[in-house]
Every structure is written in structure tokens, then in C-alpha cells.
Design an enzyme around this catalytic site. Structure first.
Site: not given
Length: 724
Positions: A163, A247, A335, A337, A339
Site C-alpha cells: 500500500k 493515513e 487501495e 485488490n 485478486r
């Protein structure tokens, strides 16, 4: 013109699928909701893998197996020793045991899975989600072994899975960003310093994290220290990577994500968005596609930014770019992912695209079969994650047990059930407690929601505690129905935690009337005997009598339940038509009034109602109404008179003990006998289903006994620590 072409292609694909299913030698299509896959069909003449291995378990393994079989690809399942009788093992063509129950000794053992690939001759591996799905080492090792990873290339996983690094790439790709510290957080002190610089509240999360693991919100220095420590431990346990970042936490945001699909030839598509704002502990509960908050122009911008990011890292599979969206419709990269997401079925419903099929095609080397303009948006879809959890404890603490009765509501229109269990399956402490992904699809949001409500009412689960009461209450709640949701929805709508559906006076009488009618029918049947009408006697037919009860539903603690005098008679002696009088008000009930049915579909004063009987004992019937179980006392008048002489149970003082809130394993014990502790001090940390939970002292005092050690497994309600 485009719509006409799209409709023609959909009809053609349906015709191809129907014809293929009847041709000899063509695989049988057992995919969930296969009728929705109208945008792109299966071309059985296209080159493909002969055999793949699925490096996962449960529902996602079953999901991949079904598409692979429909394409004519043989499958290999891997499993732990406790999963040897699991559904995914039974469905696959071959199965290999890769170790013991703990994931670190089985599903995360890269060496054993690579050995299984070699032993079975599998040409490719689908990792599902979780476990090794975002493990760059595993993807790279597969490539070395000559097998394909059915997912993105290892560089893309590395770039986006970290990340900290992904933020730098996203910034360079001109994707909207959240303010935060651009680097790794090495310790608690530095975490506090960075948090102060950014300004509370902050989000502390694992660089390699996902699925709500290794993630905490901190509002002050104390929470920052504790959140850093617990998240770091969770990250090490779940991902083998405990690097942390911090963050800015955007208050009252929506969580909206964009599904993308890319190939190895530079093509990239966005498949519309999913709204995933209904969460507890940063884990999604209910998702929908599309989002009622996203207008077409915003959808296009989000999709284009998601594709920009994917192209910047050379992405070449299915993936998801997650955004936080504020009340002004500004969206910020959260973010990526790398997958297949848990909630991918709702995107499949509105696009007609089998995402798993495209992952298999892309991994083989084929190009995507359509352009961005050809991606449809048809109707609306919802996904409810049905978990073996107790929703009355923190919106869902894990439950374990065996499914003694299990019936999915597949008869409801527009329903899809993605599950990896069946009646008799065991829900254990070692794995995620997901029972099923219950999906409904409709022409519009209202229809899809109504179908979800009906599906939840008809879902039969016995043997484990589950979260259907919470799911059912959400889908009928006004704010959710109107689309007014944020990631704070649950604590705002249920500030004291979920306590079950609150009945109106009319609904309370409906539940009592139904329970009384059931009890009256049971008594009437017990008084019946064969050929009684042929005998001359003064005996009155049991279904011609009037039955009198005193009935009530237990009230909240500190309140007395309201008792109702109830009379039940059967219309013309018909066992399935009852007139129930409560306080002078008559309620007509018709339907199969049987205690033995798993689901009771009845008419109450002409209104259709679906209920279930989930428990029965002398003087009490537990009715499942709108998802919530209500224990209804139905007692003869004489029995009520004697109850006043019964002593109430003494209340137990729980402040002197720390109880296990769920089954799990002990990770840390922070005290020993003789230690002085203060109220709220952390005493024990336990882990269940890969989530860590901190247990605190209920009062200030001296530790009398510590009954557990690190590594021990405990049951729900077990006494862990005793105070004097």
C-alpha cells in the site's frame, strides 16, 4: 445501434449456450445463476487449460470449480486434514491434502501447494481470494515451475499489494489520493508522531492487508498505540508481512469500488462500480451494484482512473480499485485488490460477464472478447454475506458448530447462492465463518431489495448462530432503502449495537397470534383419535373447541412483558384456518400451521407473511419473524397463576471475570495471579477466524486466577481470568 448489437449478441450467446448444453461431449454448466451470463458465452472450440488447481477452500473454491467444469477444464482441490469432507473437495476431479487445520500449516504452505501442482500435472493455479491470492513469492514460484498463476503478474501484485508503494504509483498515474504519510511506520512512537502530524482521526493499516484484517481507526494517542500493536500482530498472522502505514481517516465516507478486467495484450475494461459501505470492523456486510450515489459521469471518471492505474502497473487479470467517496462525491484512491473480490457476483449480475471465466481465458493468453462500449449495466444486484456469527455481539462475533439443517432459498426469483457448505458441514474456528454469499438481482433497486428480503425470510439455517437477523433488519430499514448510507451506517443506526427487530404493537400481536394458533393446533391434534366421529359420545371434536392461553414476548431487561389473554378457534374445524382473539381484536390466520415445517408461509388478515419455527418447548415457541427470533410464551391460564410463586434466578456478577466472547485461540495473556489491574486494562488477546480481539478488565482489582495459556483454544463463555 449499440444497444441493438448488444441485445443480438446476448440472444446469440443464449442460443449457443442452449445448443452446447445439448451436444454430446460438451461439459454440463452448473454455474450459479448461469442464466445471467449473456454478454459473453463459452466457446468450447477455444484453446484452454486441461487442468487447474484451486489453492483455496470453501465457497470460492466451489465457485471456480463450477466455471472450470463449464469450460471443460479438470480441477484439483487442496485441503487441510479437517477439510477432507468439504464440498469443494467432493466437487473437484482430484484432491490433495496439504497439511493440518491451521492455515499456516496448510493453505499458506507454498511448498506443499507447489508440490501438489507438480504431482497432479496442473497447468495453472487459481488462488481465489485471501490466502496466497496476493502473494508475489507464490506467483513467481509458480512461473518458475512452469505453471500459470490465474491472476495478475507478480510485479503488478508487488506494486499494488504494497500500500505504501501503490500510493506513489497511483499519484504518478494521476489518481485522486487521500492525505497521509508516504512511508512505512516502524514503531508505536513514530505512529503516534505521524498521527499527530496528519491530525486525528487516522487509519492505521497493514501495507499488505485486506479484508478488514490489520486495520484500526485511532482518535487519540492511546488508540494509536493499541491500534498499531494489534494491527501489526494481525498482519503478521494473516499475511506474514507486518509493515504498517497511517493515513487520514475520512469521516462519514462511502466505500465504492470499481471492478476492472485486463488482459496481456494491453486491453483494460471497467465493469461498473460496487457500493460496499455497510461494514463492521472494516469488513463488508452487504454490497450492491451499481451504487445509488454514483451518477453516470462520476462512474465514467472512476472507471477511467481505475483503468489508468491498472495500465500504469501492466495489470493483466481481474482486480478491484477501491475508493473512499465523500458527501460531495469527491473520490479518493484507497487501495487496489489484485485478486478476485468476494463480492464479484453482483458485478456479474449487472454485466452478464463471468469474471472467473475471463480470468481463465486471460491467464491462458486470450484477449478480452469485448470493448468498453459493449459492457452493459443491466438492473441492480445485492449481496448479503451470511456468516456464522452472533450479530448481537459487536455486529458479529464468530460462532462455530455443525449445520444440522440447511436449506438455501433458491426457489425465490433472481436469487443466487454462492456457498461452500451443505447440511452437516462443520463451521470451525480455523477459517472464515462465511456460510454463503446470498445474491439477488432485479430490474431495479427496489425489486432486488424485495427479493433479498424474501430470500432471507426463506433461508433455513440451524445448528449455528448466524447473522440473518441483522441482514434482514438492514434490508427493511428506511435509510438503507433510500440509499442514505456511509461506512458509519451500523453504529449510527444501531448506536447500542444490534438488538433485534423492534416490533410494533400490531406486529407483536401477529407473532403472538401465530404462536398461539400453532399451540392450539398441536393440542387439538393431541386430543384427536382415529374414527372418533363414528362413535356416539359427548366428546367435542378437538378442532371445534376454543383454546385459551396467556401469552407474552419477553421484554428488554428491566421491563415487564405485557401479558395477553388469547383465544383460538378453528374456522369450520379446519386445522389450517384459525381465528385468534387478543384483547378483543380478532386476527385471521390461514396456511399450513405446522410446527414441523422449516418455513411457514401464512396469511394474516389477508397479508402474506413468511416465518420460521426455530425452537419449541413446553409453554414456549420461538418464532423467527423478519429475521429475528422471538421467544413467545404460550401458557394455559392455570399455569400462569402458579408462575407468581416461582423465584427469579439470581443475577451473576460478571465484573469479576473475563469470559471468552466466542470460540477461539489465546494469543496473549498480559497478567498473572496477584497482579493489580485497573478497569478497562487489557488482560487477554484472543484470535478467532483470523481476527484478534482485546479483552479488558470490568473493574479495578487483583487477579485471582488466570485459567488459560497462550496457544490454548477456548469455547464461548469460558472463564479466562478471575478477579478478587
Amino acid at each position: 445501434m449499440l444497444r441493438a448489437a448488444s441485445n443480438f449478441r446476448a440472444v446469440a450467446n443464449r442460443s449457443l449456450a442452449t445448443a452446447a448444453a445439448t451436444r454430446p461431449g460438451v461439459p454440463r454448466d452448473e454455474r450459479e445463476g448461469k442464466e445471467i451470463y449473456t454478454t459473453v458465452g463459452i466457446d468450447h472450440n477455444e484453446p484452454k487449460f486441461d487442468k487447474i488447481l484451486i489453492a483455496n477452500r470453501g465457497e470460492i473454491a466451489c465457485r471456480v470449480i463450477k466455471t472450470a467444469k463449464a469450460m471443460g477444464i479438470k480441477t484439483v482441490a487442496v485441503h487441510s486434514d479437517v477439510d477432507s469432507n468439504s464440498l469443494h473437495v467432493k466437487m473437484a476431479d482430484e484432491a490433495i491434502c496439504v497439511g493440518e487445520a491451521p492455515t499456516a500449516k496448510s493453505y499458506l504452505r507454498v511448498d506443499r501447494i507447489l508440490q501438489a501442482v507438480e504431482d497432479t500435472g496442473a497447468q495453472a493455479v487459481h488462488p481465489g481470494y485471501g490466502f496466497l491470492s496476493e502473494n508475489t513469492k507464490f506467483a513467481a514460484e509458480l512461473e518458475k515451475a512452469g505453471a500459470k498463476f490465474i491472476g495478475p503478474n507478480s510485479k503488478a501484485i508487488l506494486d499494488m499489494g504494497d500500500k505504501i508503494h501503490s500510493k506513489k504509483i497511483a499519484t504518478a498515474a494521476r489518481v485522486s489520493m487521500i492525505p497521509g504519510y508516504d512511508g512505512e511506520i516502524p514503531d508505536e512512537d513514530f505512529c503516534v508522531k505521524v498521527s499527530r502530524d496528519i491530525g486525528y482521526p487516522v487509519m492505521i493499516k497493514a501495507s499488505a492487508g485486506g479484508g478488514g484484517k490489520g486495520m484500526r481507526v485511532a482518535w487519540n494517542d492511546k488508540q494509536a498505540r493499541e491500534g498499531y500493536r494489534l494491527s501489526k500482530q494481525e498482519a503478521a498472522s494473516s499475511f506474514g508481512d507486518d509493515r504498517m502505514l497511517v493515513e487520514k481517516f475520512i469521516d462519514n465516507p462511502r466505500h465504492i469500488e470499481m471492478q476492472i478486467l485486463c488482459d496481456k495484450h494491453g486491453n483494460a475494461l471497467w465493469l461498473n462500480e460496487r457500493e460496499c459501505s455497510i461494514q463492521r470492523r472494516n469488513q463488508k456486510v452487504i454490497e450492491e451494484a451499481p451504487s445509488s450515489f454514483v451518477p453516470p459521469e462520476m462512474r465514467r471518471k472512476m472507471g477511467e482512473q481505475a483503468v489508468q492505474l491498472a495500465k500504469a502497473v501492466g495489470y493483466d487479470s481481474a482486480g478491484t480499485v477501491e475508493f473512499l467517496v465523500d458527501s460531495q462525491r469527491n473520490f479518493y484512491f484507497l487501495e487496489m485488490n489484485t485478486r478476485l473480490q468476494v463480492e464479484h457476483p453482483i458485478t456479474e449480475c449487472i454485466t452478464g460477464i463471468d469474471i472467473v471465466q475471463q480470468m481463465l481465458r486471460v491467464a491462458y493468453g486470450h484477449s478480452l472478447p469485448l470493448t468498453q462500449e459493449q459492457v452493459p449495466l443491466n438492473g441492480w444486484a445485492f449481496e448479503s454475506r451470511v456468516y456464522a456469527e452472533d450479530p448481537y455481539k459487536g455486529f458479529g462475533l464468530p460462532s462455530v458448530g455443525r449445520l444440522s439443517k440447511y436449506v438455501e432459498p433458491r426457489h425465490v426469483d433472481g436469487v443466487r447462492c454462492d456457498s461452500g457448505i451443505r447440511e452437516g458441514s462443520e463451521i470451525s474456528i480455523y477459517y472464515d465463518p462465511l456460510i454463503c454469499k446470498l445474491v439477488t438481482h432485479g430490474d431495479n433497486r427496489q425489486q432486488a431489495l424485495d427479493r433479498m428480503q424474501e430470500a432471507l425470510d426463506n433461508y433455513v439455517i440451524r445448528g449455528v448462530t448466524h447473522n440473518i437477523p441483522l441482514l434482514r433488519d438492514i434490508v427493511q430499514e428506511k435509510r438503507f432503502r433510500s440509499g442514505d448510507i456511509t461506512t458509519k451506517y451500523l453504529p449510527e443506526v444501531y448506536p447500542e449495537g444490534f438488538q433485534g427487530t423492534v416490533l410494533t404493537h400490531a406486529e407483536e400481536k401477529t407473532v403472538i397470534a401465530f404462536a398461539a394458533a400453532l399451540n392450539a393446533r398441536k393440542l387439538a391434534r393431541a386430543n384427536q383419535f382415529l374414527n372418533q366421529n363414528r362413535q356416539r359420545s359427548t366428546h367435542v371434536a378437538s378442532f371445534s373447541k376454543t383454546y385459551k392461553f396467556v401469552s407474552s414476548i419477553p421484554a428488554k431487561e428491566g421491563h415487564r412483558p405485557t401479558e395477553h389473554a388469547v383465544e383460538v378457534s378453528f374456522v369450520d374445524g379446519d386445522a389450517n384456518k384459525a381465528k385468534v382473539s387478543i384483547g378483543g381484536k380478532v386476527i385471521d390466520i390461514s396456511g399450513n400451521l405446522s410446527l414441523s415445517l422449516p418455513v411457514n408461509s401464512i396469511e394474516v388478515n389477508g397479508e402474506h407473511i413468511t416465518t420460521q419455527i426455530v425452537g419449541k418447548r413446553a409453554g414456549e415457541i420461538t418464532v423467527l419473524y423478519k429475521g429475528t427470533p422471538f421467544k413467545v410464551q404460550v401458557l394455559p391460564e392455570q399455569a400462569v397463576k402458579y408462575l407468581q410463586y416461582m423465584k427469579e434466578k439470581a443475577k451473576v456478577d460478571l465484573s469479576t471475570v473475563v469470559l471468552s466472547p466466542m470460540p477461539g485461540a489465546i494469543k496473549n495473556v498480559n497478567v498473572k495471579p496477584g497482579d493489580m489491574v485497573s478497569e478497562g486494562q487489557e488482560l487477554v488477546v484472543m484470535e478467532a477466524m483470523k481476527m484478534q480481539n482485546s479483552l479488558h478488565a470490568g473493574k479495578t482489582g487483583r487477579v485471582k486466577a488466570v485459567n488459560v495459556k497462550v496457544g490454548a483454544t477456548v469455547d464461548e463463555g469460558e472463564v479466562l481470568v478471575e478477579l478478587e
